[in-house]
Design an enzyme around this catalytic site. Structure first.
Site, PDB file in Angstrom:
ATOM      1  CG  HIS A  98     -26.061  48.058   1.891  1.00  0.00           C
ATOM      2  ND1 HIS A  98     -24.952  47.373   1.429  1.00  0.00           N
ATOM      3  CD2 HIS A  98     -26.998  47.096   2.121  1.00  0.00           C
ATOM      4  CE1 HIS A  98     -25.212  46.080   1.381  1.00  0.00           C
ATOM      5  NE2 HIS A  98     -26.451  45.889   1.790  1.00  0.00           N
ATOM      6  CG  ASP A 141     -10.088  46.000  23.578  1.00  0.00           C
ATOM      7  OD1 ASP A 141     -10.497  47.045  24.124  1.00  0.00           O
ATOM      8  OD2 ASP A 141      -9.242  45.250  24.117  1.00  0.00           O
TER       9      ASP A 141
END
Length: 435
Positions: free
Chosen positions: A151, A369
């Site tokens: 982060h 994908d």
């Protein structure tokens, strides 16, 4: 159903080409971000190659992708990232479980096992900025690909941009993306003397409660009912995020109050992605970094509040931030203005109930994908003591109209929260992912 995973391999993946820069400047917001990973787990039920071929393709494409996202292969050093090409960690694991059985009998407590394992006592400063874990299910029934990024350099929008680029590279052999890094475009750099003043995120000394993470699912029909209940004269058509967050905050607040002898003030912090609110001439929509701001809602210890009231305040404060961004863009003071806004919440007393809320809705998780189709499911987990916080993350269901809410509360509050009938009128606790 608990997933027992066996780690079968672990290696460091380095960029295919050397980093074009030595260092990446961190902003003051980057440095104040907690030392945690932003993580997501993608589950796929169809693999066209063998597990060995699939894994090798992922490693090769990850190396290529790191050449474009080169800071993720570096390490944090003081107030910047050393783009030293140390690489990302790639872990491979296996389980005898079949993916359909796992998703049909989902045990959310086991999801953390799909994330990278960190050495006990290891400081967040020593973590790789990017860790990947690929877990193959039994009998070729599926695979889980988890991605965890620090982060300190990325928010969730950045993670999705990275994973989509990696998946495209895997599926098509290349990506034509041009990657830009926010650095100090919006938020200013910290003064050089500030490094020594930063609060440590390496200690768990302030963690006194055990936190529990639960998954609740809001179906489209129930969201419509909730939005109707949340409507008011000032906000006749609430968004689904406004309605769901307001319900969750109300119920979580009630759970906390039931366990306290003396009620505390409650503050809700709602994160906002400012990429959607600034022109592309200032920063591209897919820029990598922490481009977050937000707003807070506060309630006194004795205050009672209804959902329409929360929604109305939610909308008012959100519009205030949007207006502030517009005004500060004209004066080139956007970063300072947003930092001042966030400081209002950070400076609050520690004797309050603080709820960190974040919507990941509309993020294209289900477009990731790797060559054999979209994920059958996208899960969320936290995996270290540094993730212990009262918080809520909303993610779209695969169909796009429903919402999955991942809620972390102290154990004693969660035991009350899961039985809240107002909540259960609209949400289902951890239903099967697949029928």
């Amino acid at each position: 159903m608990e997933a027992k995973l066996e780690v079968t391999g672990k290696e460091v993946i380095k960029p295919a080409s050397p980093s074009p820069r030595d260092r990446l400047q961190l902003s003051i917001l980057d440095l104040y971000c907690p030392g945690i990973y932003v993580s997501t787990i993608f589950f796929y039920d169809l693999i066209t190659e063998s597990s060995e071929v699939f894994s090798e393709n992922l490693k090769l494409s990850l190396s290529e992708t790191l050449s474009r996202f080169y800071p993720l292969a570096g390490r944090i050093e003081g107030l910047s990232i050393s783009c030293n090409d140390e690489g990302a960690v790639f872990t491979e694991a296996r389980t005898d479980l079949l993916l359909p059985d796992f998703l049909r009998n989902l045990n959310t407590d086991s999801l953390s096992g799909f994330l990278p394992t960190l050495a006990a006592g290891e400081s967040p400063a020593a973590w790789p900025l990017l860790s990947v874990k690929v877990t193959f299910f039994g009998s070729g029934s599926g695979v889980a690909v988890s991605v965890s990024v620090s982060h300190k350099i990325c928010d969730i929008a950045s993670l999705v941009t990275f994973v989509k680029d990696w998946a495209t590279t895997t599926a098509k052999g290349k990506s034509n993306s041009t990657i830009e890094f926010a650095e100090t475009t919006i938020y200013p750099p910290p003064p050089s003397h500030m490094y020594e003043q930063f609060p440590s995120t390496d200690s768990d000394s302030n963690i006194t409660s055990k936190y529990v993470l639960k998954r609740f699912v809001f179906e489209p029909s129930k969201i419509a009912e909730l939005k109707h209940k949340a409507a008011s004269e000032s906000v006749p058509v609430p968004t689904r995020v406004e309605a769901i967050m307001s319900l969750i905050w109300r119920c979580a607040r009630n759970s906390s109050r039931s366990n306290l002898l003396i009620p505390r003030q409650a503050v809700m912090w709602q994160a906002m992605d400012i990429r959607l609110r600034i022109p592309s001439s200032v920063a591209p929509k897919d820029v990598i970094g922490n481009l977050q701001s937000g707003f807070s809602l506060k309630k006194d210890a004795e205050s009672e509040f209804e959902i329409p009231e929360i929604v109305a305040t939610f909308r008012k404060n959100k519009e205030r931030v949007n207006e502030m961004i517009k005004e500060s863009l004209q004066g080139n003071t956007i970063g300072q203005s947003l930092l001042s806004l966030m400081a209002e919440t950070v400076s609050e007393s520690t004797e309050i109930d603080r709820y960190i809320m974040s919507s990941w809705c509309r993020k294209p998780f289900y477009e990731v994908d790797f060559g054999s189709g979209s994920p059958v499911w996208v899960g969320y987990a936290s995996h270290t003591i540094y993730d212990n916080m009262v918080g809520v993350v909303l993610i779209d269901s695969k169909e796009g109209d429903g919402v999955e809410a991942w809620i972390s509360l102290p154990e004693e509050d969660m035991s009350v929260f899961v039985d809240d009938q107002e909540l259960l009128a609209y949400a289902v606790l951890n239903p099967p992912v697949v029928a």
